[in-house]
Design an enzyme around this catalytic site. Structure first.
Site, PDB file in Angstrom:
ATOM      1  N   PHE A 130      35.826  25.124  42.341  1.00  0.00           N
ATOM      2  CA  PHE A 130      36.487  26.312  42.892  1.00  0.00           C
ATOM      3  C   PHE A 130      35.488  27.455  42.914  1.00  0.00           C
ATOM      4  CE2 PHE A 130      38.756  30.305  42.832  1.00  0.00           C
ATOM      5  CZ  PHE A 130      39.735  30.104  43.794  1.00  0.00           C
ATOM      6  N   ASP A 215      27.903  28.997  39.236  1.00  0.00           N
ATOM      7  CA  ASP A 215      29.057  29.884  39.365  1.00  0.00           C
ATOM      8  C   ASP A 215      29.693  30.021  37.981  1.00  0.00           C
ATOM      9  OD1 ASP A 215      31.481  31.114  39.767  1.00  0.00           O
ATOM     10  OD2 ASP A 215      32.066  29.907  41.492  1.00  0.00           O
ATOM     11  N   LYS A 244      34.769  38.313  37.090  1.00  0.00           N
ATOM     12  CA  LYS A 244      35.893  38.360  36.140  1.00  0.00           C
ATOM     13  C   LYS A 244      35.683  39.308  34.951  1.00  0.00           C
ATOM     14  CE  LYS A 244      38.577  34.581  37.762  1.00  0.00           C
ATOM     15  NZ  LYS A 244      38.124  33.348  38.386  1.00  0.00           N
TER      16      LYS A 244
HETATM   17  C1  LIG Z   1      38.005  33.086  39.930  1.00  0.00           C
HETATM   18  C2  LIG Z   1      36.809  32.371  40.405  1.00  0.00           C
HETATM   19  C3  LIG Z   1      36.156  32.742  41.601  1.00  0.00           C
HETATM   20  C4  LIG Z   1      36.708  33.797  42.537  1.00  0.00           C
HETATM   21  O1  LIG Z   1      36.795  35.054  41.934  1.00  0.00           O
HETATM   22  P1  LIG Z   1      37.667  36.214  42.633  1.00  0.00           P
HETATM   23  O2  LIG Z   1      37.296  37.438  41.856  1.00  0.00           O
HETATM   24  O3  LIG Z   1      39.107  35.830  42.483  1.00  0.00           O
HETATM   25  O4  LIG Z   1      37.252  36.279  44.046  1.00  0.00           O
HETATM   26  C5  LIG Z   1      34.987  32.092  41.929  1.00  0.00           C
HETATM   27  N1  LIG Z   1      34.481  31.123  41.150  1.00  0.00           N
HETATM   28  C6  LIG Z   1      35.081  30.731  40.003  1.00  0.00           C
HETATM   29  C7  LIG Z   1      34.457  29.664  39.163  1.00  0.00           C
HETATM   30  C8  LIG Z   1      36.274  31.332  39.596  1.00  0.00           C
HETATM   31  O5  LIG Z   1      36.886  30.913  38.491  1.00  0.00           O
END
Ligand SMILES: *Cc1c(COP(=O)(O)O)cnc(C)c1O
Length: 395
Positions: A130, A215, A244
């Site tokens: 994701f 990521d 985050k």
């Molecule tokens: C939450 C998340 C995203 C996206 O972040 P947003 O601030 O909601 O756009 C991307 N990569 C990972 C691994 C995530 O957990």
């Protein structure tokens, strides 16, 4: 109309609304409008690593708000410069930084930087991965449910099986700009990478001139027992996506950039709000709290404590308990929605990850007393045969 009815009336419709309105938080505790107390095991999907309304973050925001809130990044600023120095000092080998406002924006930037740097277009991502919901990062996201309504997405993305070195080795070629991976897959079900997998990913990328993007939007900032999860694996990515928990709850994203990344010249990318002094001040305060309170060590210890309690639950419906630090997944043999609902009735807010995994992402400041309560409630809920039966008939 009360709060819940108002939101039901005016919402866009893209969220499945829960039946509780929260109005206040402190540490790992949330309160609804009547003053009922809940234990937060979601942290807003991994945002509130420092706990809610941390006083040092709140004070830094208030102070900076009275000084300077906004400033486009073409003009240097004291808070931004200090944050750039601080962040890069924590990630040896990643010496430059691009600021944005969310996780998906950090992934968009990393993908653009990889294409710009290599002159190639291919992106290799992982199944179950994701990476966000804007069209570029959505192209790297695996789940069909998120992707299919929006096809066609960006070309030249492919997905390979996670933790499978051979599949990665086959997929990466001299047309690959980057491989993008989460060191612990979050939304996909809480799957930590095998150490050998990330080592191989690093080696394969370097040998073929592709960049490695980590990521860490969800796994970053102490969550897994290190500041960043990749630091457990003895590798350094070329691009590191953060968001985050970066600014203690204030919206902020960043990409940390290694020396292999080239061609980042004026005009190739940008963000109006990126690197604004308010978010930078919040992030500086958040990073110093993470250090002062040694939140990574707290996550490591508390994660081990909770994990051992969860592994001891004698429930034949549990397939596996796994995770790193305070990023924990309980994979069930059935759908988890009824369990999450039952937990909510016991005033515990937990998440799912896919259909069959209960995901726990509590603030790293959660107390041991709260962890005991979480474990006790989970034990009760998971051993409740009515819930298990209700579930198997619902399928
Ligand atoms: C939450 C998340 C995203 C996206 O972040 P947003 O601030 O909601 O756009 C991307 N990569 C990972 C691994 C995530 O957990």
């Amino acid at each position: 109309m009360n709060i819940i009815e108002m939101e039901a009336k005016y919402t866009s419709g893209v969220y499945a609304k829960q039946p509780i309105a929260f109005v206040r938080g402190q540490g790992a505790t949330l309160w609804d409008e009547e003053g009922n107390e809940y234990i937060d095991c979601s942290s807003g999907h991994g945002v509130a690593n420092l706990g809610h309304a941390h006083p040092k973050v709140a004070a830094a925001i208030a102070e900076q708000a009275g000084k300077l809130i906004t400033l486009f990044e073409t003009f240097p600023n004291d808070q931004r410069a200090a944050l750039m120095e601080k962040l890069t000092s924590l990630t040896p080998g990643l010496e430059r930084v691009f600021f944005c406002n969310s996780g998906t924006e950090s992934v968009e930037a990393a993908i653009k930087f990889a294409r710009l740097s290599t002159g190639r277009s291919g992106i290799v991502a992982a199944m179950r991965g994701f990476h966000g919901r804007t069209l570029g990062s959505l192209s790297a996201t695996w789940n069909k449910k998120y992707r299919e309504p929006f096809l066609p997405l960006v070309p030249d993305f492919q997905h390979v099986s996670y933790n499978n070195i051979e599949a990665l080795d086959k997929a990466v070629s001299d047309a690959t700009a980057a491989v993008i991976l989460e060191p612990v897959q979050g939304e996909g079900g809480v799957y930590p990478a095998d150490p050998a997998y990330l080592e191989a990913a690093r080696r394969i990328c370097s040998s073929r001139g592709a960049l490695l993007i980590m990521d860490e939007v969800q796994s970053g900032f102490g969550r897994t027992g290190r500041l960043f999860a990749y630091q457990r694996y003895g590798i350094t990515p070329d691009l590191l996506c953060c968001a985050k928990s970066l600014a203690g709850g204030v919206p902020m994203g960043a990409v940390l950039i290694g020396e292999q990344v080239k061609n980042l010249v004026p005009g190739t990318h940008g963000s109006t709000f990126g690197g604004n002094p308010l978010a930078c001040a919040a992030a500086l305060a958040a990073l110093s709290v993470i250090e002062e309170e040694d939140l990574a060590a707290q996550a490591e210890e508390k994660g081990a404590y909770l994990m051992q309690k969860l592994k001891a639950i004698p429930c034949s419906n549990i397939r596996e308990v796994r995770g790193l630090g305070l990023m924990i997944g309980i994979e069930m043999k059935q759908k988890v929605t009824p369990y999450l609902k039952a937990l909510q009735e016991k005033h515990i807010i937990a998440l799912n990850a896919g259909l069959t995994v209960i995901r726990l992402l509590p603030p790293l400041v959660i107390t041991y007393e709260q962890l005991d309560q979480v474990a006790a409630s989970l034990t009760e809920v998971l051993l409740n045969e009515n819930l298990a039966a209700q579930q198997s008939t619902a399928d």
